[in-house]
Motif scaffolding. Structure first.
Motif, mmCIF file in Angstrom:
data_model
loop_
_atom_site.group_PDB
_atom_site.id
_atom_site.type_symbol
_atom_site.label_atom_id
_atom_site.label_comp_id
_atom_site.label_asym_id
_atom_site.label_seq_id
_atom_site.Cartn_x
_atom_site.Cartn_y
_atom_site.Cartn_z
ATOM 1 N N LYS A 80 61.258 43.575 72.878
ATOM 2 C CA LYS A 80 60.745 44.846 72.359
ATOM 3 C C LYS A 80 61.661 46.002 72.738
ATOM 4 N N GLU A 81 62.173 45.990 73.948
ATOM 5 C CA GLU A 81 63.090 47.048 74.399
ATOM 6 C C GLU A 81 64.412 46.997 73.633
ATOM 7 N N HIS A 82 64.929 45.795 73.400
ATOM 8 C CA HIS A 82 66.165 45.650 72.629
ATOM 9 C C HIS A 82 65.958 46.157 71.203
ATOM 10 N N LEU A 83 64.820 45.819 70.622
ATOM 11 C CA LEU A 83 64.508 46.267 69.269
ATOM 12 C C LEU A 83 64.373 47.785 69.234
ATOM 13 N N LYS A 84 63.700 48.335 70.213
ATOM 14 C CA LYS A 84 63.538 49.794 70.285
ATOM 15 C C LYS A 84 64.903 50.487 70.317
ATOM 16 N N THR A 85 65.815 49.982 71.138
ATOM 17 C CA THR A 85 67.159 50.546 71.231
ATOM 18 C C THR A 85 67.883 50.429 69.898
ATOM 19 N N ALA A 86 67.798 49.268 69.263
ATOM 20 C CA ALA A 86 68.471 49.052 67.979
ATOM 21 C C ALA A 86 67.945 50.007 66.918
ATOM 22 N N LEU A 87 66.644 50.223 66.893
ATOM 23 C CA LEU A 87 66.060 51.107 65.892
ATOM 24 C C LEU A 87 66.417 52.569 66.153
ATOM 25 N N LEU A 88 66.518 52.944 67.417
ATOM 26 C CA LEU A 88 66.897 54.321 67.745
ATOM 27 C C LEU A 88 68.327 54.645 67.326
ATOM 28 N N GLU A 89 69.202 53.660 67.370
ATOM 29 C CA GLU A 89 70.599 53.909 67.003
ATOM 30 C C GLU A 89 70.920 53.514 65.566
ATOM 31 N N LEU A 90 69.893 53.156 64.806
ATOM 32 C CA LEU A 90 70.091 52.638 63.453
ATOM 33 C C LEU A 90 70.739 53.644 62.504
ATOM 34 N N SER A 91 70.518 54.917 62.699
ATOM 35 C CA SER A 91 71.133 55.902 61.800
ATOM 36 C C SER A 91 72.640 56.024 62.040
ATOM 37 N N ARG A 92 73.122 55.502 63.178
ATOM 38 C CA ARG A 92 74.557 55.558 63.499
ATOM 39 C C ARG A 92 75.250 54.216 63.353
ATOM 40 N N THR A 93 74.560 53.141 63.722
ATOM 41 C CA THR A 93 75.181 51.813 63.701
ATOM 42 C C THR A 93 74.122 50.731 63.483
ATOM 43 N N THR A 94 74.546 49.648 62.860
ATOM 44 C CA THR A 94 73.607 48.558 62.564
ATOM 45 C C THR A 94 73.898 47.298 63.385
ATOM 46 N N GLY A 95 74.955 47.333 64.171
ATOM 47 C CA GLY A 95 75.406 46.142 64.884
ATOM 48 C C GLY A 95 74.341 45.463 65.722
ATOM 49 N N ARG A 96 73.625 46.249 66.506
ATOM 50 C CA ARG A 96 72.613 45.664 67.387
ATOM 51 C C ARG A 96 71.467 45.048 66.580
ATOM 52 N N LEU A 97 71.057 45.710 65.497
ATOM 53 C CA LEU A 97 69.972 45.174 64.679
ATOM 54 C C LEU A 97 70.401 43.897 63.969
ATOM 55 N N VAL A 98 71.633 43.862 63.488
ATOM 56 C CA VAL A 98 72.165 42.651 62.861
ATOM 57 C C VAL A 98 72.136 41.497 63.858
ATOM 58 N N GLN A 99 72.553 41.765 65.084
ATOM 59 C CA GLN A 99 72.561 40.742 66.134
ATOM 60 C C GLN A 99 71.145 40.255 66.434
ATOM 61 N N ILE A 100 70.219 41.180 66.579
ATOM 62 C CA ILE A 100 68.830 40.820 66.877
ATOM 63 C C ILE A 100 68.245 39.980 65.746
ATOM 64 N N TYR A 101 68.412 40.442 64.506
ATOM 65 C CA TYR A 101 67.863 39.720 63.363
ATOM 66 C C TYR A 101 68.436 38.307 63.290
ATOM 67 N N GLY A 102 69.739 38.194 63.445
ATOM 68 C CA GLY A 102 70.382 36.880 63.392
ATOM 69 C C GLY A 102 69.887 35.949 64.483
ATOM 70 N N GLN A 103 69.796 36.455 65.693
ATOM 71 C CA GLN A 103 69.354 35.632 66.825
ATOM 72 C C GLN A 103 67.894 35.206 66.671
ATOM 73 N N TRP A 104 67.057 36.140 66.276
ATOM 74 C CA TRP A 104 65.635 35.827 66.141
ATOM 75 C C TRP A 104 65.364 34.841 65.016
ATOM 76 N N THR A 105 66.085 34.960 63.897
ATOM 77 C CA THR A 105 65.879 33.984 62.826
ATOM 78 C C THR A 105 66.440 32.623 63.215
ATOM 79 N N LYS A 106 67.576 32.623 63.905
ATOM 80 C CA LYS A 106 68.178 31.373 64.360
ATOM 81 C C LYS A 106 67.255 30.637 65.334
ATOM 82 N N ASP A 107 66.634 31.394 66.239
ATOM 83 C CA ASP A 107 65.742 30.810 67.240
ATOM 84 C C ASP A 107 64.363 30.480 66.690
#
Length: 87
Positions: A30-57
């Motif tokens: 939840k904390e990682h997601l919160k951070t990714a969403l807060l920085e989403l207007s500047r960068t998508t890297g963290r969200l891409v990583q989270i989405y990929g990892q969560w779908t893979k797992d």
């Protein structure tokens, strides 16, 4: 383009907040997601990583519509970055 970018950010935040509510995420996730969403207007890297990892797992179900929105936002972000350098 800026309006499309803002709209995509808003949609992704809404959809990932639903995912957060609908799945048993750990406090760390939840904390990682919160951070990714807060920085989403500047960068998508963290969200891409989270989405990929969560779908893979198997943590979340792969959603092609959601993946397309993330990819589109990533492309827009890259385009904005290039334009800022050249203008």
């Amino acid at each position: 383009m800026k309006e499309v970018n803002n709209e995509l950010v808003r949609h992704l935040i809404e959809e990932f907040n639903k995912i957060k509510m609908d799945n048993n995420l750990t406090l760390v996730q939840k904390e990682h997601l919160k951070t990714a969403l807060l920085e989403l207007s500047r960068t998508t890297g963290r969200l891409v990583q989270i989405y990929g990892q969560w779908t893979k797992d198997g943590q979340i179900i792969r959603d092609n519509s959601l993946k397309k929105k993330i990819d589109h936002l990533s492309t827009l972000s890259a385009t904005f970055s290039i334009l800022r350098k050249w203008l």
